[in-house]
Motif scaffolding. Sequence first.
Motif, PDB file in Angstrom:
ATOM      1  N   UNK A 105       0.812  -1.223   0.000  1.00  0.00           N
ATOM      2  CA  UNK A 105       0.000   0.000   0.000  1.00  0.00           C
ATOM      3  C   UNK A 105       0.844   1.273   0.000  1.00  0.00           C
ATOM      4  N   UNK A 106       2.182   1.123  -0.090  1.00  0.00           N
ATOM      5  CA  UNK A 106       3.083   2.271  -0.130  1.00  0.00           C
ATOM      6  C   UNK A 106       3.630   2.688   1.222  1.00  0.00           C
ATOM      7  N   UNK A 107       3.114   2.129   2.301  1.00  0.00           N
ATOM      8  CA  UNK A 107       3.572   2.447   3.646  1.00  0.00           C
ATOM      9  C   UNK A 107       4.972   1.867   3.879  1.00  0.00           C
ATOM     10  N   UNK A 108       5.829   2.644   4.557  1.00  0.00           N
ATOM     11  CA  UNK A 108       7.158   2.171   4.917  1.00  0.00           C
ATOM     12  C   UNK A 108       7.146   1.700   6.364  1.00  0.00           C
ATOM     13  N   UNK A 109       7.778   0.562   6.632  1.00  0.00           N
ATOM     14  CA  UNK A 109       7.951   0.047   7.985  1.00  0.00           C
ATOM     15  C   UNK A 109       9.424  -0.253   8.189  1.00  0.00           C
TER      16      UNK A 109
END
Length: 104
Positions: A64-68
Motif C-alpha cells: 500500500x506504499x507504507x514504509x515500515x
Amino acid sequence: MAGQKHEPLTRVPANNGDFWSLRVVDLKPEQLTQIRLANGVTVRTECADAWKFRNVTLTLQLADGTWVKTNSDPTVYSASGWAHSEGKTWGEDGVAGPIPLLFK
C-alpha cells in the motif's frame, strides 16, 4: 532467528573511501519472502580489506506504499587489528552477528 533457515541475500556495496557513508542494499521481491517480524542479520567479510559498519536497519515498503522499519542497531562492527577498529570486532571467521532486527 532461532530455528530459521539462514541464506545469503546480497552483497554490501563498496564504499570506495575511508569515511562513513550510507549504503542501501536493495533486495529482490523473491528475497523479501525471507524477511520475518524477527530477523537476525549476519554480515560476513569476504576480503582482506579492513572495514566497519554501524546502524544496521531493515526498511520495507508495503504493497500500500507504507514504509515500515526495524530497530536500528547502533553497534559499530569492525575488522580487528586495524588502526580504525572500534566497537565489536569480528574474528578470523569474518562474521559479525547475528544482529537482531525486529519490526515493531
